[in-house]
Each structure stands twice: as C-alpha cells, then as structure tokens.
Design an enzyme around this catalytic site. Structure first.
Site, PDB file in Angstrom:
ATOM      1  N   HIS A   1      -6.631   1.033  16.185  1.00 61.68           N
ATOM      2  CA  HIS A   1      -6.283   1.963  15.110  1.00 61.68           C
ATOM      3  C   HIS A   1      -7.186   1.737  13.902  1.00 61.68           C
ATOM      4  O   HIS A   1      -7.780   2.685  13.355  1.00 61.68           O
ATOM      5  CB  HIS A   1      -4.814   1.751  14.748  1.00 61.68           C
ATOM      6  CG  HIS A   1      -4.312   2.526  13.573  1.00 61.68           C
ATOM      7  ND1 HIS A   1      -3.350   3.491  13.677  1.00 61.68           N
ATOM      8  CD2 HIS A   1      -4.623   2.466  12.248  1.00 61.68           C
ATOM      9  CE1 HIS A   1      -3.087   4.003  12.486  1.00 61.68           C
ATOM     10  NE2 HIS A   1      -3.847   3.392  11.590  1.00 61.68           N
ATOM     11  N   GLU A   2      -7.284   0.484  13.461  1.00 61.52           N
ATOM     12  CA  GLU A   2      -8.087   0.199  12.266  1.00 61.52           C
ATOM     13  C   GLU A   2      -9.568   0.474  12.505  1.00 61.52           C
ATOM     14  O   GLU A   2     -10.278   0.916  11.600  1.00 61.52           O
ATOM     15  CB  GLU A   2      -7.868  -1.245  11.818  1.00 61.52           C
ATOM     16  CG  GLU A   2      -6.426  -1.587  11.493  1.00 61.52           C
ATOM     17  CD  GLU A   2      -5.797  -0.650  10.475  1.00 61.52           C
ATOM     18  OE1 GLU A   2      -6.490  -0.214   9.531  1.00 61.52           O
ATOM     19  OE2 GLU A   2      -4.598  -0.336  10.633  1.00 61.52           O
TER      20      GLU A   2
ATOM     21  N   GLY B   1       0.834  -3.238   8.282  1.00 57.85           N
ATOM     22  CA  GLY B   1       0.384  -3.860   9.528  1.00 57.85           C
ATOM     23  C   GLY B   1      -1.047  -4.317   9.403  1.00 57.85           C
ATOM     24  O   GLY B   1      -1.417  -5.409   9.841  1.00 57.85           O
ATOM     25  N   ALA B   2      -1.890  -3.468   8.784  1.00 53.25           N
ATOM     26  CA  ALA B   2      -3.295  -3.785   8.586  1.00 53.25           C
ATOM     27  C   ALA B   2      -3.862  -2.786   7.590  1.00 53.25           C
ATOM     28  O   ALA B   2      -3.206  -1.801   7.234  1.00 53.25           O
ATOM     29  CB  ALA B   2      -4.067  -3.737   9.911  1.00 53.25           C
ATOM     30  N   MET B   3      -5.098  -3.047   7.147  1.00 53.89           N
ATOM     31  CA  MET B   3      -5.776  -2.148   6.209  1.00 53.89           C
ATOM     32  C   MET B   3      -7.227  -2.013   6.612  1.00 53.89           C
ATOM     33  O   MET B   3      -7.918  -2.999   6.851  1.00 53.89           O
ATOM     34  CB  MET B   3      -5.668  -2.698   4.776  1.00 53.89           C
ATOM     35  CG  MET B   3      -6.393  -1.865   3.733  1.00 53.89           C
ATOM     36  SD  MET B   3      -5.656  -0.204   3.582  1.00 53.89           S
ATOM     37  CE  MET B   3      -6.981   0.649   2.720  1.00 53.89           C
ATOM     38  N   GLU B   4      -7.690  -0.766   6.623  1.00 51.75           N
ATOM     39  CA  GLU B   4      -8.984  -0.408   7.205  1.00 51.75           C
ATOM     40  C   GLU B   4     -10.165  -0.609   6.276  1.00 51.75           C
ATOM     41  O   GLU B   4     -11.114   0.187   6.308  1.00 51.75           O
ATOM     42  CB  GLU B   4      -8.935   1.048   7.660  1.00 51.75           C
ATOM     43  CG  GLU B   4      -8.794   2.086   6.539  1.00 51.75           C
ATOM     44  CD  GLU B   4      -7.383   2.476   6.192  1.00 51.75           C
ATOM     45  OE1 GLU B   4      -7.189   3.543   5.578  1.00 51.75           O
ATOM     46  OE2 GLU B   4      -6.455   1.704   6.527  1.00 51.75           O
TER      47      GLU B   4
ATOM     48  N   HIS C   1     -10.514   4.017  11.908  1.00 47.19           N
ATOM     49  CA  HIS C   1     -10.657   4.336  10.483  1.00 47.19           C
ATOM     50  C   HIS C   1     -12.092   4.147   9.987  1.00 47.19           C
ATOM     51  O   HIS C   1     -12.455   4.724   8.947  1.00 47.19           O
ATOM     52  CB  HIS C   1      -9.746   3.447   9.644  1.00 47.19           C
ATOM     53  CG  HIS C   1      -8.345   3.931   9.523  1.00 47.19           C
ATOM     54  ND1 HIS C   1      -8.020   5.198   9.103  1.00 47.19           N
ATOM     55  CD2 HIS C   1      -7.152   3.292   9.740  1.00 47.19           C
ATOM     56  CE1 HIS C   1      -6.698   5.325   9.071  1.00 47.19           C
ATOM     57  NE2 HIS C   1      -6.152   4.192   9.449  1.00 47.19           N
TER      58      HIS C   1
ATOM     59  N   GLU D   1      -4.547   8.780   8.839  1.00 49.13           N
ATOM     60  CA  GLU D   1      -3.587   8.035   9.642  1.00 49.13           C
ATOM     61  C   GLU D   1      -3.256   8.693  10.978  1.00 49.13           C
ATOM     62  O   GLU D   1      -3.134   8.006  11.989  1.00 49.13           O
ATOM     63  CB  GLU D   1      -2.315   7.791   8.828  1.00 49.13           C
ATOM     64  CG  GLU D   1      -2.533   6.967   7.568  1.00 49.13           C
ATOM     65  CD  GLU D   1      -3.206   5.628   7.838  1.00 49.13           C
ATOM     66  OE1 GLU D   1      -3.180   5.140   8.990  1.00 49.13           O
ATOM     67  OE2 GLU D   1      -3.778   5.062   6.891  1.00 49.13           O
TER      68      GLU D   1
END
Length: 834
Positions: free
Chosen positions: A296-297, A262-265, A300, A319
């Site tokens: 969410h990201e 979905g995404a990366m932090e 992180h 997570e």
C-alpha cells in the site's frame, strides 16, 4: 495559548495563485534538550508577476519564535497570530524568508515525536507531518499544491543515525545532510533519528533499508528477509504496471514507536508503527496484513507522492488507489494470494459500517472546506469503499484500459498536483466508455446499495432476479452452487456468470434445476449489501463451511453480518452459525474476522446483559473446539486465534490462570509476552489478579509494550481506587503518551463492571471534550474511539451523548468520533430491543 487557525480551501486557492515556492533549506538541531529542538528555515519563493503588492502568511507553531527576516529585513516576531505569521506588502519577484524558532517535541505522534525506550533507555525521534503538522517542525507554506525542493540538515547526538526522504550523509560532529528532494508537498517531508538498528541492501541500483529500535533488533532480523523479499517483489511488479519509474533516490522503511497510523507514505522514507516488528507469535493472516501495508505505502510513491492531490477533497485519490493497488499487487507478486478475502471480511466491513452512519460522505466529496474537515475523511469510505469502487471500475473497464489511463495520469502530472477531474480525464483518454458518468454515480454519492436476490424455478430452468435498492450500476459475478451428493454437506460450483445491475430487459432463464445456493457478487467485485433468496440463506446457515472458495465465504459472512446489524438475523443465530462452521474453516482471515465481530459486537454490545453469558459460553465452546481441532500442531495460526479468543471470552478465571502459571497452553503455544499480557488483562477484568501481579509481570517485561500492557491491566481492575487513578491519568493530566492513553482507555470499560463504572459514563462527555481541546486531534481520536463507554448500551448514555453534541462544542476530530459512536450505540440498542 493563542488559537490555531485551520487552513481553508479558499485560502489555499488564493495563496496558490499568489506564490511559487522553490526551495526550503531546513536546519534541525536535536541536541538542545528533552523538551524542545531548534528549527531554522530558509524559504525561497516568488510572488507571481501579475501581482502588484500583496499580503499572505506562513505557518509555524513554535515554543519560541526567535527571529524572522524577509529579504534581509527583520520582521516583528510578535505579529505571530496562533500559527500564522503575516507577510505584508510583498511585491512581484523572488523573496527569501528566514525563520529561527524553538519547537516542542510531541508525545502524541504529531509533529516531531520523541520516545525513550524503557528497555534500554535509548531515545528516538521521528516526524509525522500529515495534514498540518509540518508547522510543529518548521515554518512552511503548508498546503499540498505548493510543492518545493527540500534541503535538510540535522544535528543529532553522535551515536545516532539520521534518516530522511533522500540519502543521508554523516558530515561529522553529529551533522547529517540529506540529498535534496524532488518537488514534493510539505506534508511528505520526513526525518527519523536515533540509534537505529538497520538492515540494508540494494535493489535495481537503489539502496533499500529497514530500520527499528535497537531493542527490537532480534525480531527485525528474524523477519528481515521476508520484509525485503516482499519489498522487492512489489517494487518489481509496480514497475511492470507503471511506465513511470520509481521517482526517488532510495527506499527506506522505518518501524517507529507510538505511531498513530498504520504507516505513512513519506517518499523514500516510509514510517510504520513498530508493532509490525513482531515480538510474539503471529498468524500468517497478520503477516499478510503487514505485507499489504508495505505494498500500500509503495503504491503511494506514485499516487500521492509523484502525483499529489491539489486539495484534501481528493484524499481518496491517494488512499483508495493505494488500498486497491496494495491488495492487488500483493496477490499478484507474493505468496499471499488470498488477500482479497481479507479485504472482504475486514476492510470492506469497515467501509460498509462507515457508509451507513450520519457522518458518511462521498468517496470524492465536494465540500471539504478546511483541513479540520479533511482530517475526518480518513475513514472506511476513503480507504475501503474507494478501493471497492476502483475494483468495480477495473471489472467494468478492464485492467488494460485502467492501467493505460493511470500511466497517462502519471505522465501528465508527474511531480505536480491533480484533481478528480484530471484523473477521470486521464482514464477517459484510454477508453470509449463513459467514465465521467461512472464517476458521478460511484464517487459523488453516499450510502450502500442493496442487491436482493429472488429465484424462480420451473421444470428444467430457473431465473435469478436482482432487485437494487440504490442508484449505482453494478457489474457482478453470480455464483451457482449445488449440493455435493457424495457427502450431502459440501457445495460444488455449477457455474459463474456475469450480469449487470440494473440490466436491460427481463432476466433470462438458465437451464437446469433450481440451485441449492445462488451468490450474487460471488467474487466480491462490487460494493453492495447482499441479501440471499430464502433457499440460499437456509443453505448457508446449514452448510456455509461447504462453500469451496474462501472469497465466496467472505461474501456470505458479510451478508450475515449485515443482517445482524440491520435486525434481520438474530445475534444468536450468527453465533450458532459460527459455532457450526468455523471449526471447518481454513482461511485465517475469515476465522479472525468472524470471531472479532462475534466477540466485539455481538457478545459485548448486541446481546442484553441477561443474554450475554450464554453468548460468551457459545464463543468459549467454539474456541475450545478450535483448540481441540488443532492439537496435531498442523494449524498453528488457527490455534493461536482460538487461544486468543478463548482468553478474551472466558467468564471464569481458572483455566487461563493455570495457563499463566504454567507459562503455556496445554499442547501449546507457550505464552509469549503478547499472550501473557492478554491473559493478565482478562484476569484483571475478572478480579483474579491485583497490582502486585501486574507489577511482577512488568518487571518480567519492562518493554514499551509491557508498559502498555500494565496500564491496560491496572485500568481493568474492578476496584474503585484503580478506576479513579486510571481516569485521572487519562483526563486529569496530559502526561500519558498517545499509546499509554489508548492502553488505559482499552482497559477501563469492562462489560462485567457496568455497575462499578456507571458514574463515569456521565463524566466521560465533559472530560473527553476538555482533553480533546487541550491535547488535539490525536488524543481526541483516542478518546473518541477507545475511551467511549461503548459497553453502556442504554438510552441514558445515548441521551448524554446527543446532549454533548448539541451543547458542548467538541473539536471536529472528537465530534466525528462521537457521532459515529452514538450511531453505533443507537443501532446496538435497536438490536437489543428487537
């Protein structure tokens, strides 16, 4: 090809005791061709003083290793063994390692992914370096607890913009310099380069930016203010919660093509799948999901980036925390105040399902031996169950003490690494409660507890007993409801009260007549399967839509879902309940979640072929009712959900073929690209279109999404030659990108075509094992998730799969998917046989 080694925990611990890595100076040249790029790396590191002479290794996966020098002396590049370059006879003190290599671009979303946009021919590259894919881009001591400063220079085509973890400066002639990072882990380094369309602003003295492909510019611009407003609101709310300020020099969010997650932090440069730049109409629930991913990201940046796990057994620390904070912050800081309902009906079900399979594991496992094993734990347990555990912890501990412990954790471990023990110690410093015992009960155990309600009533009083099948302590809220006598259909809240499970002593009677409905875990604050008492079950089957609170309805729908999966409620009873109550539902996440389960699980897997047509007819009728209900135009999101599911469940093509010909659903909506491809995919499965129709639609929409839609439609055609071509594209060559592989796989298996595709069921296991071994974890994931013959709910398919696991030795990523799929298959078979 040389065998690539996975890093073990023991190897990582040993190397961390040997080395202190100071700085990487990296030069990437993206102008050397379409297949490869140049990578030159200088690593400054020290061998710790208590070492005499020692050996270690550095990781890299090059197309060509040109040269290596250590402290000015050349090393033999031929000693590269797979992905490990040995470093021999290192003495205590400072060292410099220089590595010059030619590296391959990726088509699978791993390493440096390269994508050419079919809309305008523009090319983009971006990195995804998670777990062990940094080795595909530059040489590194690749483990999370060897943090370092990263100093990055990129040479790119003159028309490109280069984004990175830090603020980038164009030096001229296509050269870009990124500001050095603070201490971060290797897997968090990020680069995204191409002719980006960018929207930039500033907030609290920091540059913010959102970026996408040029062909998506109008769609990003349309949502830019919403995205930036959410970003600013979440950023400000995190600063109210956390004492440690945002630790990086900028905050960019890049929406990139063919992204697996979905995404990366990545610190300072979060990458998202660019489906979040909406080309077509979406519901408000989908906008809420996108906003949650943003929140969410951002979480992180503190938990994961500022403080990073020491080894991958603590991935939940990244997570679970981000999952919990993402939903909570979004609820507090934005217009999306119903996010926990979405979590309950969608994410939590993901966790419940994962926790009942043979592959389940503790939230905080103790036996993650290597990186290949760690990659398997990015699942509903590490995300949804872990977030549920944290939500239960906050309910038990109180938010004030929880945040105090979190802030202590940041202060103790900023720009460093931490373990579960460190985290629990930080929480314990803020409370008198036994957090260590809580952690043992919640984080070190597997499975889902079950809370079964029984109600005993006497004149003037009633008593609730909650029987626990499991081992964890639970703090739950009980909701007590009566029928609304004014209409006989609605339910009104009498009271909510908290109780502990197990509790000391016998349950205390409560005053009043027996309630119509008693809901354990009414506010969904714990993680457990719920079974209602018989009277309450009868009440919800007849009056679920009369429950006043959406979150309570989510708890009840989850209970019904669990009952179907456990063989305690007929699938048709669930469909009948949905048909009776969804037309009155106002929460879009609930409508979407219930319809998704009813369609993808019940109609497609839990009903026998003989019962499936009746199930589809029920769903079609339900969607027709929802469409009629929304003719006034006041509920566009609900109407869109109903239209989508009407398309997916039709058994005859005439209605949706007319929609496609007219370009609109009567009364709206007009068919945008997403709906047109959805209609075409269903018509293809029903045999109502052909290759010429698909080609014409692709000419109308030649975008990347259009290519994926065409691939799915072609694979769905009920024709032997079409199936053979699709199979060959997936398993007979390695040409498909990750997204085109997935699109083809999603079209291939159709329940209506069981006889046509039956020969491919047996072929699947051999071919999936082979393609996974050739192409790696990303394609293994797609092959296991999307290409699996899930429609074939029969003993023969189960037998073939079990034989594959015993004898074929699939790579770990595929093995995990097959274990899960076969367990779901066995469950579906039990439900059908019942």
């Amino acid at each position: 090809m040389a065998c690539m080694s996975v890093l073990t925990r023991d190897e990582a611990q040993n190397r961390a005791q040997l080395l202190d890595v100071h700085r990487y100076t990296i030069e990437l040249d993206l102008t050397t061709g379409d297949e490869t790029f140049d990578s030159r790396t200088l690593i400054r590191f020290s061998v710790l003083a208590d070492q005499e002479v020692t050996d270690t290794f550095v990781e890299i996966r090059p197309a060509e290793l040109r040269s290596v020098t250590l402290d000015g002396q050349p090393l033999d590049a031929g000693t590269l063994d797979g992905n490990r370059l040995p470093l021999k006879n290192l003495t205590a003190g400072d060292h410099e390692l220089r590595v010059d290599a030619r590296m391959r671009y990726s088509r699978t979303g791993e390493g440096m992914h390269r994508f050419t946009d079919p809309t305008d021919g523009e090319t983009y590259v971006y990195t995804q370096l998670f777990m062990e894919d940094v080795q595909r881009v530059f040489a590194a001591f690749d483990q999370p607890d060897l943090k370092a400063v990263f100093d990055l220079t990129v040479t790119a085509p003159e028309s490109w913009t280069v984004l990175a973890n830090g603020i980038t400066e164009h030096l001229g002639d296509g050269r870009w310099q990124a500001a050095p990072t603070p201490l971060i882990s290797t897997y968090l380094v990020a680069v995204a380069a191409g002719p980006w369309h960018s929207v930039r602003t500033e907030h609290r003295g920091l540059p913010f930016g959102i970026h996408c492909r040029r062909s998506l510019a109008p769609h990003l611009d349309a949502d830019a203010e919403e995205l930036l407003d959410i970003t600013r609101a979440c950023f400000d709310r995190y600063h109210e919660k956390f004492e440690e300020p945002y630790p990086f020099d900028s905050y960019d969010q890049a929406f990139v093509p063919e992204f697996n997650a979905g995404a990366m932090e990545n610190p300072g440069l979060v990458t998202f799948r660019d489906e979040f730049v909406y080309r077509s109409a979406v519901t408000d629930a989908e906008r809420q999901t996108r906003a949650m991913v943003v929140a969410h990201e951002m979480a992180h940046m503190w938990f994961g980036d500022l403080v990073t796990l020491k080894w991958w057994d603590d991935i939940w620390l990244n997570e679970s925390f981000a999952e919990y904070m993402g939903y909570q912050i979004l609820t507090e800081a934005t217009r999306f105040t119903g996010t926990w309902t979405d979590f309950g009906v969608a994410r939590k079900a993901w966790g419940y399902d994962a926790d009942q399979r043979p592959s389940t594991h503790p939230v905080a496992p103790e036996d993650v031996a290597d990186t290949a094993s760690a990659l398997l734990n990015f699942d509903g347990i590490s995300y949804a169950k872990g977030a549920s555990a944290l939500r239960q912890l906050v309910a038990w501990l109180g938010e004030k003490d929880f945040l105090a412990g979190i802030n202590t954790h940041f202060e103790r471990h900023r720009f460093a690494n931490a373990t579960l023990a460190d985290f629990i110690d930080s929480l314990a410093s803020a409370t008198e409660r036994d957090v260590h015992a809580w952690a043992d009960a919640w984080l070190r155990t597997t499975g889902v507890d079950r809370l079964t309600a029984s109600v005993d009533s006497r004149p003037g009083e009633w008593t609730l007993a909650l029987d626990r099948d499991g081992s964890r302590p639970h703090r739950v809220t009980v909701g007590v409801y009566d029928r609304d006598l004014s209409d006989g259909r609605s339910l009104v809240l009498r009271e909510r009260y908290e109780t502990d499970v197990p509790r000391d002593g016998t349950p205390e009677p409560r005053p009043g007549t027996r309630p119509a409905l008693v809901v354990p875990n009414d506010l969904d604050l714990t993680y457990a399967k719920i079974r209602l008492d018989d009277t309450s079950l009868e009440t919800v089957l007849r009056g679920l839509s009369g429950i006043p609170d959406a979150l309570t309805r989510a708890v009840v729908w989850n209970a019904l879902r669990d009952m179907v999966r456990d063989g305690e409620l007929e699938p048709e009873a669930y469909l009948a309940t949905a048909a009776a109550h969804l037309p009155e539902e106002t929460d879009l996440a609930l409508v979407q979640g219930v319809l998704a389960f009813a369609t993808g699980h019940i109609a497609d897997r839990y009903l026998t072929p003989g019962r499936r047509p009746a199930g589809l007819a029920t769903l079609t009728g339900l969607c027709r009712d929802l469409i009629r209900r929304t003719e006034d135009g006041d509920h566009p999101g609900l109407r869109l959900i109903a239209v989508r599911h009407r398309i997916d469940t039709v058994a005859h093509p005439d209605t949706i073929a007319a929609w496609l010909a007219d370009g609109t659903v009567p009364g709206g909506p007009e068919l945008d690209p997403e709906l047109r491809w959805r209609v075409l995919a269903r018509l293809a499965a029903l045999g109502a279109v052909d290759e010429a129709d698909i080609a014409a639609e692709l000419e109308r929409d030649p975008s990347a999404t259009g290519r994926e839609g065409a691939a799915r439609c072609r694979a769905a055609l009920p024709d032997e030659s079409a199936k053979a071509r699709a199979w060959k594209a997936m398993f007979g060559s390695d040409d498909l990108s990750n997204y085109l592989f997935t699109a083809t796989a999603r079209g291939f298996w159709q329940p209506e075509q069981a006889d046509l595709v039956r020969p491919y069921v047996a072929r699947y296991y051999k071919d999936a094992v082979a393609v996974a071994a050739r192409r790696g974890p990303a394609i293994a994931e797609a092959a296991g998730r999307w290409a699996f013959p899930a429609h074939a709910v029969d003993a023969e398919n189960l037998k073939l799969g079990e034989k594959c696991l015993r004898k074929a030795d699939p790579i770990p990523a595929l093995r995990r998917k097959l274990v899960d799929q076969l367990d779901d298959l066995a469950r579906a078979l039990r439900i059908q046989q019942a």
